[in-house]
Design a protein around this motif. Structure first.
Motif, PDB file in Angstrom:
ATOM      1  N   ALA A  76       0.794  -1.256  -0.060  1.00  0.00           N
ATOM      2  CA  ALA A  76       0.088  -0.057  -0.070  1.00  0.00           C
ATOM      3  C   ALA A  76       0.891   1.390   0.047  1.00  0.00           C
ATOM      4  O   ALA A  76       2.016   1.169   0.712  1.00  0.00           O
ATOM      5  CB  ALA A  76      -0.606   0.038   1.210  1.00  0.00           C
ATOM      6  N   TYR A  77       0.420   2.284  -0.573  1.00  0.00           N
ATOM      7  CA  TYR A  77       0.996   3.642  -0.589  1.00  0.00           C
ATOM      8  C   TYR A  77       0.097   4.451  -0.708  1.00  0.00           C
ATOM      9  O   TYR A  77      -1.077   4.408  -1.586  1.00  0.00           O
ATOM     10  CB  TYR A  77       2.235   3.500  -1.726  1.00  0.00           C
ATOM     11  N   ARG A  78       0.675   5.898  -0.713  1.00  0.00           N
ATOM     12  CA  ARG A  78      -0.134   6.988  -1.108  1.00  0.00           C
ATOM     13  C   ARG A  78       0.811   8.054  -1.681  1.00  0.00           C
ATOM     14  O   ARG A  78       1.953   8.109  -1.470  1.00  0.00           O
ATOM     15  CB  ARG A  78      -0.645   7.811   0.297  1.00  0.00           C
ATOM     16  N   THR A  79       0.254   9.001  -2.698  1.00  0.00           N
ATOM     17  CA  THR A  79       0.802  10.175  -3.051  1.00  0.00           C
ATOM     18  C   THR A  79       0.305  11.385  -2.931  1.00  0.00           C
ATOM     19  O   THR A  79      -0.711  11.565  -2.105  1.00  0.00           O
ATOM     20  CB  THR A  79       0.903  10.070  -4.594  1.00  0.00           C
ATOM     21  N   ALA A  80       1.300  12.411  -2.876  1.00  0.00           N
ATOM     22  CA  ALA A  80       0.871  13.559  -2.363  1.00  0.00           C
ATOM     23  C   ALA A  80      -0.318  14.190  -3.452  1.00  0.00           C
ATOM     24  O   ALA A  80      -0.999  15.181  -2.951  1.00  0.00           O
ATOM     25  CB  ALA A  80       2.047  14.594  -2.712  1.00  0.00           C
TER      26      ALA A  80
END
Length: 182
Positions: A76-80
């Motif tokens: 899992a990851y998120r971006t700005a």
């Protein structure tokens, strides 16, 4: 009703991965015996979700000697630029091939997981669908077994913009698992 009963919490908005599985011999007892079928399980976002044969090394295990000890991982990851929790998929199998929507991944290779993806490894087919949520610390996983291969249900292997008359010309005389037959 008081406010605490009607107020929505972070748990109400967890990102959810629906993982639908199919194997031609899935009627064999115990193939999915170590998976929480039909139940939602919460998973921490900072820990990779691993699937394979080894129940000690993987988050979820398949009871199949032909599956690699560690088959794949979802990170899992998120971006700005986006509030959504997104995922990459990584092939952890040195010998087994993993394809994601017909794109092959070699050992330790990663790619972004689309919102809807058809995965294939060995004789398995998995349809993974991502449902967005707002929570950042964890996500949910829900496993389901399909009665027929998801490639036949979804026809993800043929572009949806191709006119029907052109599709008929693409169908070979012999059977090919990669094409949907009309």
């Amino acid at each position: 009703m008081n406010v605490s009963q009607t107020m929505e919490t972070e748990e109400d908005f967890l990102t959810r991965l629906h993982i639908k599985l199919y194997h031609p011999q899935q009627s064999c007892k115990g193939l999915y015996g170590m998976l929480p079928l039909g139940k939602r399980s919460s998973h921490p976002a900072d820990v990779p979700l691993r699937l394979g044969r080894d129940a000690q090394a993987c988050t979820y295990a398949l009871v199949d000697p032909r599956v690699s000890r560690k088959q794949l991982a979802l990170h899992a990851y998120r971006t700005a630029q986006s509030p959504d929790m997104l995922f990459t998929i990584q092939n952890l199998s040195q010998r087994g091939r993993l394809s994601v929507n017909s794109s092959a991944l070699g050992y330790l290779e990663r790619m972004d997981l689309p919102d809807k993806a058809l995965l294939r490894f060995g004789e398995y087919e998995m349809l993974i669908t991502r449902e967005s949520g707002e929570a950042m610390g964890s996500f949910e996983v829900e496993f389901e077994v399909l009665e027929m291969p998801p490639s036949r249900e979804t026809c993800m292997c043929v572009p949806s913009v191709t006119p029907v008359m052109e599709l008929r010309a693409l169908v070979p005389l012999e059977n090919d698992e990669t094409l949907c037959h009309l």
